[in-house]
Write a protein that holds these residues in place. Structure first.
Motif, PDB file in Angstrom:
ATOM      1  N   TYR A 245       0.834  -1.210   0.000  1.00 11.97           N
ATOM      2  CA  TYR A 245       0.000   0.000   0.000  1.00 11.97           C
ATOM      3  C   TYR A 245       0.871   1.264   0.000  1.00 11.97           C
ATOM      4  CZ  TYR A 245      -3.372   3.355   2.157  1.00 11.97           C
ATOM      5  OH  TYR A 245      -4.167   4.423   2.475  1.00 11.97           O
ATOM      6  N   PHE A 246       1.866   1.305   0.895  1.00  7.68           N
ATOM      7  CA  PHE A 246       2.730   2.488   0.945  1.00  7.68           C
ATOM      8  C   PHE A 246       3.601   2.603  -0.302  1.00  7.68           C
ATOM      9  CE2 PHE A 246       2.408   5.167   4.689  1.00  7.68           C
ATOM     10  CZ  PHE A 246       1.396   4.513   5.354  1.00  7.68           C
ATOM     11  N   LYS A 247       3.901   1.486  -0.901  1.00  5.77           N
ATOM     12  CA  LYS A 247       4.650   1.497  -2.157  1.00  5.77           C
ATOM     13  C   LYS A 247       3.790   2.127  -3.253  1.00  5.77           C
ATOM     14  CE  LYS A 247       7.542  -1.894  -4.409  1.00  5.77           C
ATOM     15  NZ  LYS A 247       7.842  -3.320  -4.445  1.00  5.77           N
ATOM     16  N   GLN A 248       2.518   1.744  -3.288  1.00  6.36           N
ATOM     17  CA  GLN A 248       1.596   2.315  -4.286  1.00  6.36           C
ATOM     18  C   GLN A 248       1.458   3.828  -4.093  1.00  6.36           C
ATOM     19  OE1 GLN A 248      -1.697  -0.289  -3.300  1.00  6.36           O
ATOM     20  NE2 GLN A 248      -1.648  -1.221  -5.329  1.00  6.36           N
ATOM     21  N   LEU A 249       1.591   4.259  -2.852  1.00  2.69           N
ATOM     22  CA  LEU A 249       1.479   5.695  -2.567  1.00  2.69           C
ATOM     23  C   LEU A 249       2.813   6.422  -2.739  1.00  2.69           C
ATOM     24  CD1 LEU A 249      -0.650   5.505   0.707  1.00  2.69           C
ATOM     25  CD2 LEU A 249      -1.463   6.186  -1.554  1.00  2.69           C
ATOM     26  N   ASP A 250       3.848   5.657  -3.044  1.00  5.84           N
ATOM     27  CA  ASP A 250       5.209   6.192  -3.139  1.00  5.84           C
ATOM     28  C   ASP A 250       5.629   6.819  -1.796  1.00  5.84           C
ATOM     29  OD1 ASP A 250       7.631   6.723  -4.294  1.00  5.84           O
ATOM     30  OD2 ASP A 250       6.990   8.568  -5.294  1.00  5.84           O
ATOM     31  N   LEU A 251       5.278   6.162  -0.724  1.00  6.31           N
ATOM     32  CA  LEU A 251       5.605   6.651   0.624  1.00  6.31           C
ATOM     33  C   LEU A 251       6.366   5.594   1.418  1.00  6.31           C
ATOM     34  CD1 LEU A 251       2.184   8.327   1.605  1.00  6.31           C
ATOM     35  CD2 LEU A 251       4.308   9.528   1.098  1.00  6.31           C
ATOM     36  N   GLU A 252       7.079   4.717   0.703  1.00  6.85           N
ATOM     37  CA  GLU A 252       7.764   3.606   1.387  1.00  6.85           C
ATOM     38  C   GLU A 252       8.668   4.091   2.503  1.00  6.85           C
ATOM     39  OE1 GLU A 252       7.898   4.163  -2.011  1.00  6.85           O
ATOM     40  OE2 GLU A 252       8.818   2.413  -2.926  1.00  6.85           O
ATOM     41  N   ARG A 253       9.262   5.266   2.294  1.00  6.61           N
ATOM     42  CA  ARG A 253      10.237   5.733   3.282  1.00  6.61           C
ATOM     43  C   ARG A 253       9.620   5.878   4.677  1.00  6.61           C
ATOM     44  NH1 ARG A 253      11.923  11.814   3.176  1.00  6.61           N
ATOM     45  NH2 ARG A 253      12.130  11.201   5.325  1.00  6.61           N
ATOM     46  N   HIS A 254       8.309   6.074   4.721  1.00  2.00           N
ATOM     47  CA  HIS A 254       7.667   6.241   6.022  1.00  2.00           C
ATOM     48  C   HIS A 254       7.499   4.926   6.761  1.00  2.00           C
ATOM     49  CE1 HIS A 254       6.808  10.452   5.631  1.00  2.00           C
ATOM     50  NE2 HIS A 254       6.414  10.245   4.394  1.00  2.00           N
ATOM     51  N   ILE A 255       7.617   3.831   6.032  1.00  2.09           N
ATOM     52  CA  ILE A 255       7.336   2.535   6.633  1.00  2.09           C
ATOM     53  C   ILE A 255       8.628   1.743   6.873  1.00  2.09           C
ATOM     54  CG2 ILE A 255       6.907   1.177   4.507  1.00  2.09           C
ATOM     55  CD1 ILE A 255       4.313   1.398   7.215  1.00  2.09           C
ATOM     56  N   THR A 256       9.773   2.384   6.564  1.00  2.48           N
ATOM     57  CA  THR A 256      11.043   1.704   6.812  1.00  2.48           C
ATOM     58  C   THR A 256      11.394   1.813   8.289  1.00  2.48           C
ATOM     59  OG1 THR A 256      12.237   3.715   6.320  1.00  2.48           O
ATOM     60  CG2 THR A 256      11.987   2.142   4.512  1.00  2.48           C
ATOM     61  N   PRO A 257      12.044   0.770   8.815  1.00  2.46           N
ATOM     62  CA  PRO A 257      12.368   0.838  10.245  1.00  2.46           C
ATOM     63  C   PRO A 257      13.451   1.882  10.499  1.00  2.46           C
ATOM     64  CG  PRO A 257      13.002  -1.289   9.266  1.00  2.46           C
ATOM     65  CD  PRO A 257      12.575  -0.409   8.154  1.00  2.46           C
ATOM     66  N   SER A 258      13.146   2.867  11.300  1.00  2.00           N
ATOM     67  CA  SER A 258      14.174   3.818  11.696  1.00  2.00           C
ATOM     68  C   SER A 258      13.673   4.519  12.937  1.00  2.00           C
ATOM     69  CB  SER A 258      14.468   4.823  10.587  1.00  2.00           C
ATOM     70  OG  SER A 258      13.914   6.074  10.864  1.00  2.00           O
ATOM     71  N   ARG A 259      14.582   4.822  13.824  1.00  2.00           N
ATOM     72  CA  ARG A 259      14.182   5.479  15.048  1.00  2.00           C
ATOM     73  C   ARG A 259      13.646   6.862  14.682  1.00  2.00           C
ATOM     74  NH1 ARG A 259      18.388   6.107  19.899  1.00  2.00           N
ATOM     75  NH2 ARG A 259      19.187   7.709  18.557  1.00  2.00           N
ATOM     76  N   GLY A 260      12.607   7.279  15.337  1.00  3.99           N
ATOM     77  CA  GLY A 260      12.066   8.598  15.051  1.00  3.99           C
ATOM     78  C   GLY A 260      10.950   8.543  14.032  1.00  3.99           C
ATOM     79  N   ASN A 261      10.876   7.440  13.292  1.00  8.85           N
ATOM     80  CA  ASN A 261       9.797   7.283  12.336  1.00  8.85           C
ATOM     81  C   ASN A 261       8.803   6.322  12.966  1.00  8.85           C
ATOM     82  OD1 ASN A 261       8.098   6.427  10.350  1.00  8.85           O
ATOM     83  ND2 ASN A 261       9.691   6.251   8.798  1.00  8.85           N
ATOM     84  N   GLY A 262       7.705   6.858  13.434  1.00 10.15           N
ATOM     85  CA  GLY A 262       6.828   6.055  14.269  1.00 10.15           C
ATOM     86  C   GLY A 262       5.822   5.194  13.546  1.00 10.15           C
ATOM     87  N   LEU A 263       5.697   5.382  12.233  1.00  7.96           N
ATOM     88  CA  LEU A 263       4.600   4.718  11.540  1.00  7.96           C
ATOM     89  C   LEU A 263       4.683   3.196  11.641  1.00  7.96           C
ATOM     90  CD1 LEU A 263       2.159   5.842  10.133  1.00  7.96           C
ATOM     91  CD2 LEU A 263       3.266   5.390   7.956  1.00  7.96           C
ATOM     92  N   LYS A 264       5.909   2.711  11.539  1.00  7.43           N
ATOM     93  CA  LYS A 264       6.138   1.266  11.643  1.00  7.43           C
ATOM     94  C   LYS A 264       5.648   0.748  12.999  1.00  7.43           C
ATOM     95  CE  LYS A 264       8.360  -2.257   9.632  1.00  7.43           C
ATOM     96  NZ  LYS A 264       8.071  -2.693   8.253  1.00  7.43           N
ATOM     97  N   ALA A 265       5.927   1.531  14.043  1.00  6.79           N
ATOM     98  CA  ALA A 265       5.515   1.139  15.398  1.00  6.79           C
ATOM     99  C   ALA A 265       3.991   1.133  15.506  1.00  6.79           C
ATOM    100  CB  ALA A 265       6.117   2.092  16.421  1.00  6.79           C
ATOM    101  N   ILE A 266       3.345   2.086  14.842  1.00  2.00           N
ATOM    102  CA  ILE A 266       1.880   2.178  14.906  1.00  2.00           C
ATOM    103  C   ILE A 266       1.253   0.982  14.182  1.00  2.00           C
ATOM    104  CG2 ILE A 266      -0.115   3.532  14.131  1.00  2.00           C
ATOM    105  CD1 ILE A 266       2.054   5.963  14.353  1.00  2.00           C
ATOM    106  N   VAL A 267       1.789   0.701  13.008  1.00  3.53           N
ATOM    107  CA  VAL A 267       1.277  -0.431  12.232  1.00  3.53           C
ATOM    108  C   VAL A 267       1.476  -1.731  13.012  1.00  3.53           C
ATOM    109  CG1 VAL A 267       1.665  -1.819  10.158  1.00  3.53           C
ATOM    110  CG2 VAL A 267       1.542   0.681   9.981  1.00  3.53           C
ATOM    111  N   ALA A 268       2.644  -1.866  13.637  1.00  5.40           N
ATOM    112  CA  ALA A 268       2.930  -3.081  14.414  1.00  5.40           C
ATOM    113  C   ALA A 268       1.938  -3.211  15.568  1.00  5.40           C
ATOM    114  CB  ALA A 268       4.364  -3.040  14.940  1.00  5.40           C
TER     115      ALA A 268
END
Lengths: 408, 137
Positions: free
Chosen positions: B103-126
């Motif tokens: 889904y995020f790939k289709q939106l061209d927003l993959e960078r938001h879903i990559t694991p990195s500290r400070g980027n919370g989206l992955k934590a929310i999805v998890a």
């Protein structure tokens, strides 16, 4: 290359990373307080080491090991000279500022007793706070916090008032990472010495912005990381006075740091090895020495003048920016513009600037208690270095205007 | 105001030709998700691992999971809205079947879903997936 004055274009050309585009815009790198970029001189020194003489140090009797050891120990001499250390044995390689502070905190924790005190300041990075907090918790000593004034200046009177014969160690930053405040380190050290306390200076932000002469300062420990001085990550320096370090409790045990070992017992080696267990970061030390040599060739006065011009220009622009409040207005500060923008979250500011190719830091800057003291959730921080330009500062404010329009 | 569908969002996002339009759209989407009341913004409801503060609450009713998410940063709120579009008002089983990376790939927003500290989206999805998982069996 020797530079008696500053040619910024020439300086920038030595940093390959600055030539790139981010999000289809020329990179504007304003996150220098987090880490600085690396010149070819450093990159090449590391490449040369791995391509020409990689071998473990102090061990093999072969050609490569000799060459590697020579370069590695030469790096120690280079750093000793740079910091004006009295003796090369006083330079201990660490993984960075944090490890340097931990070596000292680990040692002091064994010496502290209930009733003893450690004094730090309100502006500490977590590295220079949590370490002492934990050393005090382990030993029953008390941690005292010297307050800052609202402009981000350390309150010297309050600092002095907190010193007593109970004070065993005083730790403070040379320069605040979150606010840019330059502390009067000689004065603070002299005051701490009056009560006989050991003094550790967190030089993470200081090393690239000021001349550091550890003998002149009069402190016992000065720690820094190479990566904030145009060098590689994963290597740093703990400088300690030989008289203090020679009996300092050993940190890690293992190879390199021993004298004699039986199955039951071990005795420790001499400085600096006794505090450097295991195979060191050889390439890192060589990269750091290359950074020091490169940096030392520049005209420090011209660099400081340039950074000050960047800060002055940025501060003027910030004053004219509606809704912007600068956080940290100490009269003595380095080129750090920490700020809040009314109605905007610092994470949003950082993100939307990144879309325009501009790298800044947003958040609490590893200084949560400081942010609470300032009653802020965090700030956006643009931190400048010697290779930044006035044009970049102007581009930053144009980009920030766009961000502001989108967020409010 | 109700959220557009997943397909609408993918179409809209593909239509924009610069970052400003894309992120303005995301910011505006964030304004349309239902907020969490101040008294429910407890430490218990905080999603750890985000640079900005994010709260998430869930409620299972008749086999359907309802989420509310809120953040003090507007871009995260927009991203939360994107996440809500695919996760909210679904059965735990359907939630677990969502390929969020795709889904995020289709939106061209993959960078938001990559694991990195400070980027919370992955934590929310998890966290959403963990909640769904706890009800799935």
């Amino acid at each position: 290359m020797s530079m008696s004055s500053l040619n910024i274009a020439q300086l920038r050309a030595q940093f390959p990373i600055l030539q790139q585009q981010v999000n289809a815009k020329p990179l504007i790198y304003f996150d220098n307080a987090a880490t600085t970029q690396k010149p070819y001189a450093v990159i090449n020194a590391i490449t040369d080491f791995y391509t020409q003489c990689n071998a473990n140090v102090h061990r093999g009797a072969h050609h490569l090991s000799n060459e590697s050891t020579t370069r590695f120990e030469h790096a120690r001499d280079t750093v000793a000279c740079f910091m004006h250390a009295a003796n090369r044995k006083e330079i201990i390689w660490t993984s960075g500022t944090t490890e340097g502070i931990n070596i000292v905190a680990h040692g002091i924790a064994k010496q502290l007793r209930p009733g003893d005190e450690v004094l730090v300041t309100q502006m500490e990075h977590h590295a220079n706070l949590v370490t002492w907090q934990q050393a005090c918790a382990q030993s029953g000593a008390s941690l005292k916090i010297a307050p800052i004034d609202d402009d981000g200046t350390l309150n010297i009177d309050a600092f002095v008032a907190l010193l007593s014969t109970n004070t065993k160690l005083v730790a403070f930053p040379h320069i605040s990472n979150a606010l840019g405040t330059i502390n009067p380190i000689k004065t603070l050290t002299a005051q701490a010495k009056k009560v006989g306390a050991l003094v550790l200076i967190d030089g993470a932000q200081g090393i690239a912005h000021a001349k550091v002469d550890v003998v002149d300062i009069g402190c016992d420990f000065y720690v820094f990381s190479a990566h904030k001085l145009f060098g590689p990550t994963g290597i740093g320096v703990l400088w300690g006075k030989e008289s203090v370090l020679k009996n300092w409790p050993v940190w890690q045990t293992g190879g390199e740091m021993i004298a004699n070992v039986t199955y039951e017992t071990a005795t420790w080696g001499e400085l600096p090895n006794r505090l450097e267990a295991g195979t060191p970061n050889i390439a890192g030390a060589i990269g750091l020495a290359a950074a020091v040599e490169w940096f030392s060739q520049l005209d420090l006065h011209a660099l400081q003048h340039h950074e000050h011009a960047l800060l002055k220009h940025a501060t003027e622009q910030a004053h004219n920016f509606d809704g912007l409040t600068i956080v940290g207005n100490a009269p003595e500060k380095v080129a750090v513009l920490s700020f809040v923008l009314q109605g905007c979250h610092s994470a949003d500011i950082g993100f939307l600037l990144d879309q325009q190719g501009i790298a800044i830091r947003s958040g609490d800057h590893c200084a949560q208690p400081l942010m609470r003291r300032l009653t802020l959730p965090g700030t956006a921080r643009a931190s400048f270095s010697i290779y930044n330009t006035i044009e970049e500062v102007d581009a930053f404010f144009i980009a920030l205007k766009k961000v502001h329009q989108m967020l409010i | 105001m109700s959220l557009p569908t997943r397909d609408d969002i993918i179409d809209d996002m593909a239509f924009f030709d610069d970052w400003e339009q894309r992120y303005q759209y995301i910011i505006d989407l964030g304004k349309s998700i239902s907020r969490i009341d101040e008294n429910e913004k407890t430490d218990e409801n905080v999603v750890k691992g985000c640079q900005s503060k994010v709260w998430l609450i869930s409620n299972l009713d008749d086999g359907i999971l309802y989420f509310k998410a809120d953040s003090d940063a507007v871009i995260i709120n927009g991203l939360l809205a994107l996440v809500m579009v695919v996760f909210n008002n679904k059965t735990p089983k359907d939630i677990l079947a969502v390929d969020i990376d795709e889904y995020f790939k289709q939106l061209d927003l993959e960078r938001h879903i990559t694991p990195s500290r400070g980027n919370g989206l992955k934590a929310i999805v998890a966290k959403i997936q963990a909640i769904a998982n706890s009800y799935a069996n």
